[in-house]
Design a protein around this motif. Structure first.
Motif, mmCIF file in Angstrom:
data_model
loop_
_atom_site.group_PDB
_atom_site.id
_atom_site.type_symbol
_atom_site.label_atom_id
_atom_site.label_comp_id
_atom_site.label_asym_id
_atom_site.label_seq_id
_atom_site.Cartn_x
_atom_site.Cartn_y
_atom_site.Cartn_z
ATOM 1 N N MET A 27 7.009 -0.584 -17.236
ATOM 2 C CA MET A 27 6.254 -1.493 -16.380
ATOM 3 C C MET A 27 4.950 -1.917 -17.051
ATOM 4 N N ASN A 28 4.217 -0.954 -17.618
ATOM 5 C CA ASN A 28 2.921 -1.281 -18.222
ATOM 6 C C ASN A 28 3.067 -2.226 -19.408
ATOM 7 N N CYS B 230 6.780 -9.127 -11.554
ATOM 8 C CA CYS B 230 7.293 -7.939 -12.251
ATOM 9 C C CYS B 230 6.744 -6.663 -11.616
ATOM 10 N N TYR B 231 5.472 -6.709 -11.258
ATOM 11 C CA TYR B 231 4.864 -5.539 -10.610
ATOM 12 C C TYR B 231 5.604 -5.218 -9.315
ATOM 13 N N GLY C 23 9.283 -1.947 -6.322
ATOM 14 C CA GLY C 23 10.433 -1.907 -5.424
ATOM 15 C C GLY C 23 11.542 -1.009 -5.941
ATOM 16 N N ALA C 24 11.586 -0.824 -7.268
ATOM 17 C CA ALA C 24 12.580 0.066 -7.870
ATOM 18 C C ALA C 24 12.141 1.524 -7.829
ATOM 19 N N GLY C 25 11.000 1.799 -7.202
ATOM 20 C CA GLY C 25 10.537 3.178 -7.061
ATOM 21 C C GLY C 25 9.622 3.657 -8.163
ATOM 22 N N PRO D 175 0.814 -1.206 0.000
ATOM 23 C CA PRO D 175 0.000 0.000 0.000
ATOM 24 C C PRO D 175 0.846 1.253 0.000
ATOM 25 N N PHE D 176 0.408 2.232 -0.760
ATOM 26 C CA PHE D 176 1.064 3.520 -0.751
ATOM 27 C C PHE D 176 0.519 4.321 0.419
#
Length: 507
Positions: free
Chosen positions: A294-295, A313-314, A319-321, A12-13
């Motif tokens: 990413m998309n 992958c998500y 995790g890479a920001g 969660p953000f």
């Protein structure tokens, strides 16, 4: 109600926090010194001193009051000027939009130069036209944007600008209009604009978004032969050879280059090349992956049903920001829908609501179609009601999903409800919607209603295609209605083949 939120897949953000500090204004205490009756003010010196003090205090207060009043007047005047400027801009914008909307009707008058004066469409203010163009490009309203661009080119102050052309070409690529993009690219050349890597990349992106790999590769070869325009991207079926060629010429690929390759390889289902390109990108310290990387990656693995790989992958991208956007969640919804994982679909939708990612028409269409295929009509109808309450206009894709779901559930009266909605709306219907309607009535063995669809199509200006007649033939054949089958087989020879499928909206 939607199901529980995601646990384990989405980290969660933290929601934005707004700190509100209430500051109380100190009360202004006005004190008045009352004279002591016992005090002696009889001496003239004391009276003069008191008089001088009162006069000085009064003059000081008057001066302060005048300064405050002057400052208030100045602020009022400034606010009035600002309000007037805003109103003038609104009026100018309204006049420009009015001129643009009447352009087609007055084209003959414009060409003959009979219309003159300050409202002449050839003498519009640059700021007005450019703002109107920017609004439509941002909203991906490509037809309206091209009309305004034509009006822009007719202005007396117009000078060719490659930046405007590039923005329009990028917009057309997102709207899956590669041929229109190519026409603008040619117009750009005809008007003498300097071609550079950015202009070629814009057209290359338009081709790759539509899966036109041959044209994209031809454009790359064209770039190589164009003076002073060495490409910053070589790709597709000869990627290794072309990347070696880039290295020889000291040309380094950038993030746009890699994103274009990854997206094109994914759409072409060339997964090994896509993965190797992604690994090369991650190994290049000068090229950082972004949300488009990413998309494209998530869409590729989601479309082939590799849900666990997509989720890993998500997590790695996050995790890479790299933070997701609405398109990211639409891709996840579509992937989970195809995998019939409705629990995770509901979780993604709740997550979007919780963290204020606005649902788009693509979001609603994906969810409505998925729950309709699952037979969850209650949830499907609930989403359709939310869609309308949010003032998001349904499309033919929405209506097709509703009709197909009701047909599978045997709800003829619900299909009639969809048609009543269509009659009271301005949704532009196409042949694909009517084909869905024909198939629905055929499934329910409502042959009179199925036949009436042809009349509905004629009223709406849609022509039946091969799929229309083949669907009807299938329904009639199943019930042994051979005379109707014979009639339709004669008609089918006079129609053209339809497109292979409806173009899927870009996430």
């Amino acid at each position: 109600m939607l199901m529980a939120s995601v646990t384990g897949i989405f980290s969660p953000f933290p929601p934005p926090t707004i700190s509100c500090q209430l500051v109380s204004k100190p009360a202004l205490a006005l004190t008045q010194n009352k004279p002591d009756p016992k005090s002696n003010y009889s001496s003239s010196s004391s009276r003069k001193a008191l008089s001088s003090s009162i006069k000085a205090a009064t003059e000081g207060m008057d001066e302060r009051t005048r300064r405050i009043a002057k400052e208030v007047e100045r602020q009022k005047a400034q606010e009035a000027r600002e309000r007037k400027e805003i109103m003038n801009r609104k009026i100018a914008s309204q006049k420009a939009v009015s001129v643009i909307l009447r352009r087609e009707a007055t084209k003959a008058i414009i060409d003959s130069r009979r219309r003159k004066g300050p409202t002449n469409p050839k003498k519009l203010l640059p700021r007005t036209v450019l703002e109107a163009l920017h609004e439509r490009v941002t909203a991906l309203r490509w037809e309206s944007a091209l009309k305004i661009f034509e009006l822009l080119r007719e202005q007396l102050w117009y000078r060719p600008n490659s930046g405007i052309y590039i923005k329009l070409i990028v917009m057309l690529g997102k709207c899956k209009k590669p041929e229109k993009a190519r026409e603008l690219f040619q117009s750009m050349i005809d008007e003498g604009c300097v071609l550079d890597c950015e202009s070629y990349t814009a057209l290359l992106s338009a081709y790759s978004r539509s899966g036109l790999l041959d044209k994209a590769f031809s454009l790359l070869e064209e770039m190589k032969s164009t003076p002073n325009c060495r490409p910053d991207v070589f790709a597709f079926d000869k990627v290794h050879c072309l990347l070696s060629d880039m290295a020889i010429h000291s040309i380094k690929p950038n993030t746009v280059t890699y994103n274009t390759l990854i997206d094109a390889y994914g759409k072409a289902k060339r997964f090994s090349e896509m993965e190797s390109t992604l690994m090369e990108m991650l190994a290049d310290r000068d090229c950082q992956p972004d949300v488009w990387t990413m998309n494209s990656t998530l869409r590729t693995f989601g479309n082939i049903g590799q849900i666990e790989t997509m989720e890993r992958c998500y997590d790695k991208f996050q995790g890479a920001g790299i933070q997701p956007n609405v398109q990211t969640f639409n891709i996840l919804l579509d992937s989970y829908g195809k995998a019939e994982d409705y629990k995770k679909m509901s979780a993604v939708m709740e997550y979007m609501q919780k963290y204020h990612y606005s649902w788009t028409i693509v979001t609603f269409n994906i969810a409505i179609d998925a729950f309709g295929k699952a037979g969850d009509l209650k949830q499907m109808e609930y989403l359709f009601r939310i869609m309308r309450s949010e003032r998001i206009k349904p499309s033919c894709v929405t209506l097709c999903s509703l009709v197909q779901a009701y047909a599978r559930a045997g709800k003829l009266e619900k299909i009639d409800g969809v048609l009543r909605f269509v009659e009271n709306s301005d949704v532009l219907l196409d042949t694909i919607f009517f084909n869905c309607l024909v198939d629905a009535y055929g499934r329910l063995e409502c042959f009179a209603e199925m036949r009436s669809v042809l009349e509905m199509m004629e009223k709406r200006g849609c022509k039946p295609d091969i799929i229309t007649y083949r669907t009807m033939i299938k329904a009639y054949s199943f019930k042994g209605m051979h005379s109707h089958v014979k009639e339709l087989r004669e008609l089918i020879t006079m129609v053209q083949r339809p497109p292979l499928k409806r173009k899927k909206p870009d996430f």
